[in-house]
Scaffold this motif. Structure first.
Motif, PDB file in Angstrom:
ATOM      1  N   TYR A  92       2.463  -1.882  13.135  1.00  0.00           N
ATOM      2  CA  TYR A  92       3.596  -2.964  12.629  1.00  0.00           C
ATOM      3  C   TYR A  92       3.005  -3.586  11.333  1.00  0.00           C
ATOM      4  O   TYR A  92       3.931  -4.103  10.955  1.00  0.00           O
ATOM      5  N   THR A  93       2.110  -2.935  10.755  1.00  0.00           N
ATOM      6  CA  THR A  93       1.622  -3.624   9.595  1.00  0.00           C
ATOM      7  C   THR A  93       2.429  -2.531   8.420  1.00  0.00           C
ATOM      8  O   THR A  93       2.030  -1.262   8.568  1.00  0.00           O
ATOM      9  N   GLU A  94       2.935  -3.125   7.284  1.00  0.00           N
ATOM     10  CA  GLU A  94       3.538  -2.254   6.338  1.00  0.00           C
ATOM     11  C   GLU A  94       2.273  -1.816   5.588  1.00  0.00           C
ATOM     12  O   GLU A  94       1.272  -2.210   5.297  1.00  0.00           O
ATOM     13  N   ASP A  95       2.603  -0.358   5.331  1.00  0.00           N
ATOM     14  CA  ASP A  95       1.647   0.387   4.644  1.00  0.00           C
ATOM     15  C   ASP A  95       2.440   0.959   3.183  1.00  0.00           C
ATOM     16  O   ASP A  95       3.158   1.680   3.368  1.00  0.00           O
ATOM     17  N   PRO A  96       2.051   0.322   2.068  1.00  0.00           N
ATOM     18  CA  PRO A  96       2.897   0.826   1.081  1.00  0.00           C
ATOM     19  C   PRO A  96       2.751   2.372   0.596  1.00  0.00           C
ATOM     20  O   PRO A  96       3.699   2.650   0.047  1.00  0.00           O
ATOM     21  N   SER A  97       1.883   2.765   0.942  1.00  0.00           N
ATOM     22  CA  SER A  97       1.650   4.574   1.000  1.00  0.00           C
ATOM     23  C   SER A  97       2.573   5.357   1.817  1.00  0.00           C
ATOM     24  O   SER A  97       2.957   6.485   1.610  1.00  0.00           O
ATOM     25  N   LEU A  98       3.109   4.669   2.924  1.00  0.00           N
ATOM     26  CA  LEU A  98       4.134   5.337   3.576  1.00  0.00           C
ATOM     27  C   LEU A  98       5.586   5.587   3.080  1.00  0.00           C
ATOM     28  O   LEU A  98       5.967   6.713   3.081  1.00  0.00           O
ATOM     29  N   PRO A  99       6.204   4.776   2.479  1.00  0.00           N
ATOM     30  CA  PRO A  99       6.050   3.305   2.495  1.00  0.00           C
ATOM     31  C   PRO A  99       6.621   2.724   3.989  1.00  0.00           C
ATOM     32  O   PRO A  99       7.628   3.645   4.510  1.00  0.00           O
ATOM     33  N   GLY A 100       6.547   1.562   4.181  1.00  0.00           N
ATOM     34  CA  GLY A 100       6.987   0.921   5.473  1.00  0.00           C
ATOM     35  C   GLY A 100       5.858   0.930   6.613  1.00  0.00           C
ATOM     36  O   GLY A 100       4.650   0.795   6.320  1.00  0.00           O
ATOM     37  N   ARG A 101       6.120   0.794   7.841  1.00  0.00           N
ATOM     38  CA  ARG A 101       5.271   0.750   8.793  1.00  0.00           C
ATOM     39  C   ARG A 101       5.192   1.786   9.444  1.00  0.00           C
ATOM     40  O   ARG A 101       5.998   2.661   9.944  1.00  0.00           O
ATOM     41  N   PRO A 102       4.008   1.979  10.197  1.00  0.00           N
ATOM     42  CA  PRO A 102       3.944   3.408  11.003  1.00  0.00           C
ATOM     43  C   PRO A 102       4.845   3.502  12.222  1.00  0.00           C
ATOM     44  O   PRO A 102       5.262   4.297  12.598  1.00  0.00           O
ATOM     45  N   ILE A 103       5.073   2.346  12.784  1.00  0.00           N
ATOM     46  CA  ILE A 103       6.122   2.396  13.955  1.00  0.00           C
ATOM     47  C   ILE A 103       7.428   2.892  13.528  1.00  0.00           C
ATOM     48  O   ILE A 103       8.144   3.832  14.059  1.00  0.00           O
ATOM     49  N   ASP A 104       7.962   2.698  12.224  1.00  0.00           N
ATOM     50  CA  ASP A 104       9.105   2.931  11.724  1.00  0.00           C
ATOM     51  C   ASP A 104       8.982   4.509  11.390  1.00  0.00           C
ATOM     52  O   ASP A 104       9.915   5.111  11.583  1.00  0.00           O
ATOM     53  N   ALA A 105       8.055   4.978  11.029  1.00  0.00           N
ATOM     54  CA  ALA A 105       7.723   6.492  10.455  1.00  0.00           C
ATOM     55  C   ALA A 105       7.648   7.205  12.024  1.00  0.00           C
ATOM     56  O   ALA A 105       8.307   8.161  12.021  1.00  0.00           O
ATOM     57  N   LEU A 106       7.154   6.680  13.181  1.00  0.00           N
ATOM     58  CA  LEU A 106       7.191   7.332  14.317  1.00  0.00           C
ATOM     59  C   LEU A 106       8.843   7.494  14.918  1.00  0.00           C
ATOM     60  O   LEU A 106       9.317   8.617  15.126  1.00  0.00           O
ATOM     61  N   ILE A 107       9.600   6.187  14.528  1.00  0.00           N
ATOM     62  CA  ILE A 107      10.868   6.174  15.107  1.00  0.00           C
ATOM     63  C   ILE A 107      11.677   7.132  14.236  1.00  0.00           C
ATOM     64  O   ILE A 107      12.673   8.122  14.640  1.00  0.00           O
ATOM     65  N   ASP A 108      11.517   7.345  13.096  1.00  0.00           N
ATOM     66  CA  ASP A 108      11.832   8.502  12.107  1.00  0.00           C
ATOM     67  C   ASP A 108      11.571   9.994  12.340  1.00  0.00           C
ATOM     68  O   ASP A 108      11.983  10.856  11.683  1.00  0.00           O
ATOM     69  N   GLY A 109      10.697  10.160  13.361  1.00  0.00           N
ATOM     70  CA  GLY A 109      10.326  11.564  13.592  1.00  0.00           C
ATOM     71  C   GLY A 109       9.098  11.865  12.608  1.00  0.00           C
ATOM     72  O   GLY A 109       8.790  13.172  12.752  1.00  0.00           O
ATOM     73  N   ARG A 110       8.038  11.161  12.160  1.00  0.00           N
ATOM     74  CA  ARG A 110       7.001  11.388  11.479  1.00  0.00           C
ATOM     75  C   ARG A 110       5.716  11.284  11.963  1.00  0.00           C
ATOM     76  O   ARG A 110       4.951  10.766  11.513  1.00  0.00           O
ATOM     77  N   LYS A 111       5.771  11.924  13.371  1.00  0.00           N
ATOM     78  CA  LYS A 111       4.409  11.603  14.227  1.00  0.00           C
ATOM     79  C   LYS A 111       3.304  12.420  13.455  1.00  0.00           C
ATOM     80  O   LYS A 111       2.231  11.667  13.806  1.00  0.00           O
ATOM     81  N   THR A 112       3.360  13.534  13.015  1.00  0.00           N
ATOM     82  CA  THR A 112       2.445  14.367  12.423  1.00  0.00           C
ATOM     83  C   THR A 112       1.757  13.396  11.312  1.00  0.00           C
ATOM     84  O   THR A 112       0.333  13.338  11.388  1.00  0.00           O
ATOM     85  N   GLU A 113       2.422  12.843  10.448  1.00  0.00           N
ATOM     86  CA  GLU A 113       1.744  12.238   9.374  1.00  0.00           C
ATOM     87  C   GLU A 113       1.060  10.895  10.105  1.00  0.00           C
ATOM     88  O   GLU A 113      -0.097  10.563   9.481  1.00  0.00           O
ATOM     89  N   ILE A 114       1.555  10.251  10.922  1.00  0.00           N
ATOM     90  CA  ILE A 114       1.066   8.947  11.453  1.00  0.00           C
ATOM     91  C   ILE A 114      -0.190   9.393  12.197  1.00  0.00           C
ATOM     92  O   ILE A 114      -1.118   8.612  11.985  1.00  0.00           O
TER      93      ILE A 114
END
Length: 123
Positions: A92-114
């Motif tokens: 749940y912590t913002e990561d500027p290199s994503l950008p955004g939060r890991p949970i949001d990336a998972l929701i967006d289907g970017r599990k490999t990166e996370i």
């Protein structure tokens, strides 16, 4: 884990759901939800502000099912030495290199990166 520390985690996440609410949403028995927590498919924290009731971050659910990429990601975080609380904070912590939060990336289907990022945390 102090009460203040756990309160910060609850504030960071924002929306939480109780185990009975998860059981209802997933059309499962409460004992099955406890099993999902035991086997690492979900993680829950006790809310000191609500009689230590165990709660799960709401974004771990996707409608009437558990977020598909969650369990594998939680396994990687646990293998990297994260406690349940630390895993939730990381997700749940913002990561500027994503950008955004890991949970949001998972929701967006970017599990490999996370998961790659989570694995790198162990080194």
């Amino acid at each position: 884990m102090t009460t203040e520390n756990i309160a910060e985690t609850f504030a960071l996440v924002g929306e939480w759901v109780t185990i009975p609410d998860i059981a209802e949403a997933l059309d499962l028995k409460v004992t099955r939800v406890h099993n999902l927590i035991s086997d690492g498919s979900l993680i829950a924290l006790r809310d000191p502000a609500d009689n230590d009731i165990r709660k799960v971050p709401a974004l771990f659910l996707n409608g009437h099912k558990i977020l598909e990429s969650l369990k594998g990601t939680l396994v990687v975080l646990k293998d990297s030495g994260f406690s349940d609380q630390e895993a939730i904070i990381w997700l749940y912590t913002e990561d500027p290199s994503l950008p955004g939060r890991p949970i949001d990336a998972l929701i967006d289907g970017r599990k490999t990166e996370i998961r790659r990022r989570a694995q790198a945390l162990a080194w």
